[in-house]
Design a protein around this motif. Sequence first.
Motif, PDB file in Angstrom:
ATOM      1  N   ARG A 124      -8.727   5.577   1.459  1.00  0.00           N
ATOM      2  CA  ARG A 124      -6.837   4.837   1.325  1.00  0.00           C
ATOM      3  C   ARG A 124      -6.658   4.411   3.172  1.00  0.00           C
ATOM      4  O   ARG A 124      -6.555   3.388   3.361  1.00  0.00           O
ATOM      5  CB  ARG A 124      -6.099   5.277   0.864  1.00  0.00           C
ATOM      6  CG  ARG A 124      -6.112   4.932  -0.733  1.00  0.00           C
ATOM      7  CD  ARG A 124      -4.891   5.205  -1.228  1.00  0.00           C
ATOM      8  NE  ARG A 124      -3.367   4.267  -1.024  1.00  0.00           N
ATOM      9  CZ  ARG A 124      -3.404   2.784  -1.541  1.00  0.00           C
ATOM     10  NH1 ARG A 124      -4.135   2.715  -2.608  1.00  0.00           N
ATOM     11  NH2 ARG A 124      -2.841   2.680  -1.900  1.00  0.00           N
ATOM     12  N   HIS A 125      -6.566   5.458   4.045  1.00  0.00           N
ATOM     13  CA  HIS A 125      -6.197   5.096   5.540  1.00  0.00           C
ATOM     14  C   HIS A 125      -7.020   4.670   5.992  1.00  0.00           C
ATOM     15  O   HIS A 125      -6.406   3.780   6.660  1.00  0.00           O
ATOM     16  CB  HIS A 125      -5.587   6.347   5.444  1.00  0.00           C
ATOM     17  CG  HIS A 125      -4.615   7.536   5.016  1.00  0.00           C
ATOM     18  ND1 HIS A 125      -4.138   8.772   4.514  1.00  0.00           N
ATOM     19  CD2 HIS A 125      -4.317   6.838   3.661  1.00  0.00           C
ATOM     20  CE1 HIS A 125      -2.839   8.552   4.335  1.00  0.00           C
ATOM     21  NE2 HIS A 125      -2.742   7.442   3.245  1.00  0.00           N
ATOM     22  N   THR A 160       2.462   2.005  -3.536  1.00  0.00           N
ATOM     23  CA  THR A 160       1.463   3.011  -4.434  1.00  0.00           C
ATOM     24  C   THR A 160       1.574   4.539  -3.914  1.00  0.00           C
ATOM     25  O   THR A 160       1.633   5.317  -4.644  1.00  0.00           O
ATOM     26  CB  THR A 160      -0.045   2.286  -4.084  1.00  0.00           C
ATOM     27  OG1 THR A 160       0.082   0.935  -3.868  1.00  0.00           O
ATOM     28  CG2 THR A 160      -0.857   3.291  -4.951  1.00  0.00           C
ATOM     29  N   GLU A 161       1.254   4.130  -2.547  1.00  0.00           N
ATOM     30  CA  GLU A 161       1.279   6.432  -2.212  1.00  0.00           C
ATOM     31  C   GLU A 161       3.019   6.698  -3.164  1.00  0.00           C
ATOM     32  O   GLU A 161       2.570   7.714  -3.018  1.00  0.00           O
ATOM     33  CB  GLU A 161       1.031   6.409  -0.973  1.00  0.00           C
ATOM     34  CG  GLU A 161      -0.500   6.035  -0.682  1.00  0.00           C
ATOM     35  CD  GLU A 161      -0.738   5.995   0.946  1.00  0.00           C
ATOM     36  OE1 GLU A 161      -0.827   7.345   1.198  1.00  0.00           O
ATOM     37  OE2 GLU A 161      -2.289   5.685   1.211  1.00  0.00           O
ATOM     38  N   THR A 212      -8.885   0.562  -3.395  1.00  0.00           N
ATOM     39  CA  THR A 212      -8.710   0.646  -2.038  1.00  0.00           C
ATOM     40  C   THR A 212     -10.490   0.186  -2.308  1.00  0.00           C
ATOM     41  O   THR A 212     -10.574  -0.590  -0.942  1.00  0.00           O
ATOM     42  CB  THR A 212      -9.200   2.346  -1.230  1.00  0.00           C
ATOM     43  OG1 THR A 212      -7.468   2.516  -1.388  1.00  0.00           O
ATOM     44  CG2 THR A 212      -9.297   1.981   0.059  1.00  0.00           C
ATOM     45  N   ASP A 216      -7.201   1.654   5.281  1.00  0.00           N
ATOM     46  CA  ASP A 216      -6.151   0.505   5.922  1.00  0.00           C
ATOM     47  C   ASP A 216      -6.017   0.194   7.160  1.00  0.00           C
ATOM     48  O   ASP A 216      -5.791  -0.658   7.903  1.00  0.00           O
ATOM     49  CB  ASP A 216      -5.094   1.484   5.525  1.00  0.00           C
ATOM     50  CG  ASP A 216      -3.847   1.429   4.419  1.00  0.00           C
ATOM     51  OD1 ASP A 216      -5.213   0.700   3.166  1.00  0.00           O
ATOM     52  OD2 ASP A 216      -3.569   2.427   3.451  1.00  0.00           O
ATOM     53  N   LEU A 222      -5.839   5.016  -7.363  1.00  0.00           N
ATOM     54  CA  LEU A 222      -5.849   4.936  -5.685  1.00  0.00           C
ATOM     55  C   LEU A 222      -6.797   4.829  -5.333  1.00  0.00           C
ATOM     56  O   LEU A 222      -6.649   3.930  -4.281  1.00  0.00           O
ATOM     57  CB  LEU A 222      -5.197   6.592  -5.036  1.00  0.00           C
ATOM     58  CG  LEU A 222      -3.853   6.999  -5.948  1.00  0.00           C
ATOM     59  CD1 LEU A 222      -4.155   8.710  -5.217  1.00  0.00           C
ATOM     60  CD2 LEU A 222      -2.510   5.983  -5.393  1.00  0.00           C
ATOM     61  N   GLU A 227      -3.261  -5.286  -6.555  1.00  0.00           N
ATOM     62  CA  GLU A 227      -2.888  -3.504  -6.286  1.00  0.00           C
ATOM     63  C   GLU A 227      -1.396  -3.162  -6.473  1.00  0.00           C
ATOM     64  O   GLU A 227      -0.738  -2.473  -7.461  1.00  0.00           O
ATOM     65  CB  GLU A 227      -2.687  -3.825  -4.781  1.00  0.00           C
ATOM     66  CG  GLU A 227      -1.927  -1.526  -4.091  1.00  0.00           C
ATOM     67  CD  GLU A 227      -2.981  -1.177  -3.016  1.00  0.00           C
ATOM     68  OE1 GLU A 227      -3.563  -1.592  -2.462  1.00  0.00           O
ATOM     69  OE2 GLU A 227      -2.522   0.330  -3.066  1.00  0.00           O
ATOM     70  N   ARG A 284       0.972  -0.499  -0.137  1.00  0.00           N
ATOM     71  CA  ARG A 284       0.222   0.250   0.043  1.00  0.00           C
ATOM     72  C   ARG A 284       0.984   1.628   0.339  1.00  0.00           C
ATOM     73  O   ARG A 284       0.449   2.518  -0.479  1.00  0.00           O
ATOM     74  CB  ARG A 284      -0.857  -0.154   0.870  1.00  0.00           C
ATOM     75  CG  ARG A 284      -1.792  -1.103   0.890  1.00  0.00           C
ATOM     76  CD  ARG A 284      -2.815  -0.598   0.272  1.00  0.00           C
ATOM     77  NE  ARG A 284      -3.930   0.354   0.707  1.00  0.00           N
ATOM     78  CZ  ARG A 284      -4.898   1.221  -0.600  1.00  0.00           C
ATOM     79  NH1 ARG A 284      -5.005   0.343  -1.167  1.00  0.00           N
ATOM     80  NH2 ARG A 284      -5.631   1.289   0.421  1.00  0.00           N
TER      81      ARG A 284
END
Lengths: 427, 427, 427, 427
Positions: D113-114, D26-27, D57, D117, D53, D141, D23
């Motif tokens: 996303r967060h 990706t960021e 997710t 996560d 992005l 991903e 993950r």
Amino acid sequence: MPDSAPAVQPRSEVLLSRYRAVRAFTEKIQAQLTAEDCVVQSMPEASPVKWHLAHTTWFFETFLLEPRPEFRPFAPEFRVLFNSYYNTVGDQHPRPERGILTRPTRERVLSYRHHVDEKLADLIRNEAIAEPVLEVGIQHEQQHQELMLMDLKHLFSSNPLLPAYQPYVKSAPHPGAEVAPGLQWHESPGGLVEVGHHGGEFGFDNEFPVHQEFLRPFALANRLVTNREYLSFVEEGGYEQPDLWLSAGWDAVQESGWRAPLYWAQKDGEWFEFTLGGEHPLELDVPVCHLSYYEADAFARWSGYRLPREAEWEHMARHLPVQGNFVDQGHLHPRVGTESGDHPAQMFGDVWEWTGSPYVAYPGYRVPDGALGEYNGKFMSDQWVLRGGACVTSASHTRATYRNFFKAHERWMFSGLRLARDLDGHE
Amino acid sequence: MPDSAPAVQPRSEVLLSRYRAVRAFTEKIQAQLTAEDCVVQSMPEASPVKWHLAHTTWFFETFLLEPRPEFRPFAPEFRVLFNSYYNTVGDQHPRPERGILTRPTRERVLSYRHHVDEKLADLIRNEAIAEPVLEVGIQHEQQHQELMLMDLKHLFSSNPLLPAYQPYVKSAPHPGAEVAPGLQWHESPGGLVEVGHHGGEFGFDNEFPVHQEFLRPFALANRLVTNREYLSFVEEGGYEQPDLWLSAGWDAVQESGWRAPLYWAQKDGEWFEFTLGGEHPLELDVPVCHLSYYEADAFARWSGYRLPREAEWEHMARHLPVQGNFVDQGHLHPRVGTESGDHPAQMFGDVWEWTGSPYVAYPGYRVPDGALGEYNGKFMSDQWVLRGGACVTSASHTRATYRNFFKAHERWMFSGLRLARDLDGHE
Amino acid sequence: MPDSAPAVQPRSEVLLSRYRAVRAFTEKIQAQLTAEDCVVQSMPEASPVKWHLAHTTWFFETFLLEPRPEFRPFAPEFRVLFNSYYNTVGDQHPRPERGILTRPTRERVLSYRHHVDEKLADLIRNEAIAEPVLEVGIQHEQQHQELMLMDLKHLFSSNPLLPAYQPYVKSAPHPGAEVAPGLQWHESPGGLVEVGHHGGEFGFDNEFPVHQEFLRPFALANRLVTNREYLSFVEEGGYEQPDLWLSAGWDAVQESGWRAPLYWAQKDGEWFEFTLGGEHPLELDVPVCHLSYYEADAFARWSGYRLPREAEWEHMARHLPVQGNFVDQGHLHPRVGTESGDHPAQMFGDVWEWTGSPYVAYPGYRVPDGALGEYNGKFMSDQWVLRGGACVTSASHTRATYRNFFKAHERWMFSGLRLARDLDGHE
Amino acid sequence: MPDSAPAVQPRSEVLLSRYRAVRAFTEKIQAQLTAEDCVVQSMPEASPVKWHLAHTTWFFETFLLEPRPEFRPFAPEFRVLFNSYYNTVGDQHPRPERGILTRPTRERVLSYRHHVDEKLADLIRNEAIAEPVLEVGIQHEQQHQELMLMDLKHLFSSNPLLPAYQPYVKSAPHPGAEVAPGLQWHESPGGLVEVGHHGGEFGFDNEFPVHQEFLRPFALANRLVTNREYLSFVEEGGYEQPDLWLSAGWDAVQESGWRAPLYWAQKDGEWFEFTLGGEHPLELDVPVCHLSYYEADAFARWSGYRLPREAEWEHMARHLPVQGNFVDQGHLHPRVGTESGDHPAQMFGDVWEWTGSPYVAYPGYRVPDGALGEYNGKFMSDQWVLRGGACVTSASHTRATYRNFFKAHERWMFSGLRLARDLDGHE
């Protein structure tokens, strides 16, 4: 300034102040948007907000700075990137690909604006400017302000989240004026009338020269057609009856699946309209907006009336004050009309009014020399004239002789209609 | 007939004879073609000859026989198959698929024609006919005669064998007239003039009503623009200079790869023109033909002149005799012009003349009731008016008030131009 | 022939007789059509019957006559007009414009055929012919016989009159066989098997070389899938369930609006099928026909089975006699299947059977030298293999190793399917 | 952690750490981009970085969080907005309109996303996760990380400013390795070989089951085809010779105007290549990249060789270590190859290698149940298999059995080729 005789502001100061005000208003429009909102193009006819920011600057740079010996371009590649359609200037970045320009960033485009603004301010202060070209640049920027709002509305309307550009406010102009006045007619005997711009104030080339046209007796409606009226057309099957439509209009209805104006949506039986304030229940007394020429024409036929000719509209508007619901009010949506008194109301502002006149040159029209000759003249085919200005137009940008023009199938501009009729016994 | 008092032919005989002559001419056009030539459609805008044979018959059957109580259709399925665009009548076989109709055969379509002709003859003889509708049917058939020749020319031009419809004859009208006269101007002071059809003789709905228009002083050229003149435009780069073109015209040039009129081809440096007599070296003194509006407009701009407005053309043609190179002559190609004398020459025949006037309703125009209301009115958008008739038009079908119309990009009709100019010091 | 010593026909006589029989059959196919039927092209993938008549002749002329020193073309322009896709030979008339060739007429094309036939007959008699090329020419002509019937069926189906090519006969092969047998399975242990053509008899390049493939245990259905079975798929919503379809297939369903096989139509609740005998109520026990690969695949998935791989099909068919419902029977429509006995029935004839195998080269495949190398090799992408031959294929044209191929979305060939399954416990 | 007995990390910690690493990567990819760069879509096949992005997710949210009773969506409208093609899940925002989603902003998507996560971390820690689905999500991903770089490269290449994503570094892997090794061959006797994934480690459904294929003796090249070799093909007229191309490939060349690989440009006679480091002179020893299947196939034919079959490639790669120029190196462009030793070099990393094998199911393949059944199976038509991974692929994402797939005309993935040949005396 100490108290003294009335200060006559020097011409250069007037110009500079006007230039700065218009430029500032452009930036104000984009200030409440994210950079992401400003880069995307939602259809080939629309442009990204960022592109408008740059192109209007390019216009000043190209036509006022570039001819000067000391000229150095801000960025040489902008000459092609932000040229819209001036073949005389050179190549152009393809229109449908304006939306892939993630670079230059908005920030850099704003630097470009400020760089050109400083250069321009110097020239204006030093009275080293071609004032007619400066004026065209200012008017051009005002046109693009309207385009920014049109294009942004289209972009937001395409997003399933239906974001709002600003808070929504109901459309009545003031308390007690929530209902549109009844339909009435303002008559004119016609005859040999003058059409076109007399000069003095600014006018675009396509408003010249003044010439005579012969009109039969006619009448114009006291106000714009409302959503309520247009909804009747929709609900009584207007979009299913080919005999109401021009042949090309009926083709458009079939191919595009039109069933209502752009931005209307029916959900669980209720009608909504998408606005720059988001999607809301359709306000029935508000002028109908975002019609194609074909829809305006079909509605008029269904009503038993017709669209005005542009000479009729101009003749009726000639001596009216240019007042109405313009972008200056910040409402950004047409408003319920008020009683008209001696003259038709809502002639200026709210929505551009389709006329039944194709956009062609006036008798005696001359294309200006040079690149600015491409501004209007080359578009004089396959379009129709609209009059009066809209709620996204600057009050200082329009007038009775102003000729706007769009293609018959286009709908993303703020376009509506006013009914007209003949007075000599047959429609 | 023995010498006697002048025989006054009864009205019904006059009508029947006219009906039969026009119907016979249609069949004559196709007689020299194979059945294969008559079935194919070379583009969506064109129709097969066989379809024209049937559709013109359908027109008489639908609008004159069908309303009668004793009516029995020749073949019920023809009602849809051969309906062109009359929504009021009902469904239509899709236009782009007219060319897949190998059945009914040409032979059966000719039987259909003769069947309807017999029924019509009975009605006419018994004076049981709606004469205005009959007249529309006859005029309609004449329009389709022209379409048959246009469509056939397009079909043959698409065949690499470049077949000829008839033998080729050089285009000078008579010995000693091989060279086009020099360019001269016929002037008019303009003013408030009458435009439109006064009634009496037949006219289409779109020619009515008579109304007034105000014209500025103008002049028309004494003759049509020639291939020689147009070739100069081609060779001096007319198709490469965007500033000569309307914006939509320049787009068309780019997208369609136009480099010369339709049917011109350059082979080993020499120019050829495809005609109904096959492909031959371009005759330079013959009027240029098969131009789009965009090309006519660009040529006029390049020349320093402009296209006539339709009111100007009509005003100048109003009192001229309807004489010229029509289909009746059998030449089927424009001819070299002759000296014009007091009036412009070649106003009728040779080629349809593009005007700078969009095709819209005259002030006071009313769409006729019923299905025939679809004949003209619904096409009043996105087209331009052409005047005068061509070498594939019947002399008895045109007149000074006749308004033909096509889209700006179309080129397969016999279209050319005559130059015009303003007389008040600026073009 | 009176009883006598066995007449050994000379090789040249055998060849000539075969050549003539195949050529004559082509002309028989078109003899019951009008010239109009033969000239029209109903879609870009299909060709006019007349074009097939000419192209097959062009093939013999180009590959057998042209290489000879004494060669004079029948008509030089035919070299381009009737070249299908042989870049090695030169330019080609564009495929989508084959239907505008009203000239040469059918009559002249028949003269072309007879001219080439005479030249060929001389060469064959004089044993001056390249026999392998002659054989390819004959096989090529048989392929085009099938195409003529496919293309004609598409043309007639596009005509609202739905004309019939020949009288309709119900599809049972003989009295008492009106009902399709129940679904049963013929098993194979698989293993390392031989695939491809062993030589000796004629085979196309794409059938070579023989090579080995490893197959898992599998079973093939005893017969083709019937209209009854496919109708269940239709009526139980097969065309509305995306999970039954390949992604590209689901796209095709959406874009093309497929709801049933090509040539099926539902009218007032009843299902009809268009055939070369016109439109008739759907016969439920007849094999389903005119499916795309996507439909065949979706049906198999819906059934819980799958399509055969081409190696499986060939392995099962290898030792079966090439017998079935071929064009030689004249029925021109698939027929009800019969009991299969020890082997699957209907492996040959009726309909081409989609396999789950993309059309690619066999290991060790070599493209032939020269223009004939373009015959098959360059199409080895984006197509799928079909096996077995159809009711419009000549019996003498097919065999167990024959690889036909079409694109996944195509439906106008006579294509159906047979189910297959794995034998190792999971499908 | 104090020194002690070897700490066995609990399974949940391993998983969580792997999840977080992927993950985070990706960021990291998007961190050096502006928000504007992340919102635009440069063609329908590509997606905006922001969409990637969000979609990755959405995948975790939909397949791991949504099935749980306590589930509350982060934003209900994301269910449709960020669904790619899972009909089982429901409707999807149209793919070509992913680029108009200026809202939600990148910032909000990062919050999304967060949020997910955190939820995922809880589940993983509590061992309440369906591990196989989690693994698919992680692999998914990683695929989208590669797509982000492909799509971004396409976007930047479309911008006339040709922006660079990161600084450019010359491509030699280390000093002294600037020149590609000569062409050599690694041979295999073929025979009955195993193909497919044996289980244990993760593999996609399309890699199963293991099965046998029979291969003839063959050889693979020791390295990838270089720009130098491909440039010879270009300069010797490879793009002008139809006999080198598949028919569909030649059509693509004509219609798309291909004259070189995507991202090559010739300026004043010199060749340049656009990379994620901007545009630079073509490095001749670097592997050629961004080829369509048609180009790879034509090049191989021109070379006198062919593309590998996927079973050949896999058989040769089966026991090689998965090492090479992957995204983990950060070079983001293929590198010059090194000597191969006993085995072919560059089998992993640098560029995906086109095989001559269409993408179809392995014998015995079963589509997984539920929505994840849509992951691979429905794309098994009209695509070709590529093997080995590229310089934008994660090392941990690929393996010898991995089957990538694209359409024959696609070029924006990092695709190149390795030559193959038969060993049995011909080729």
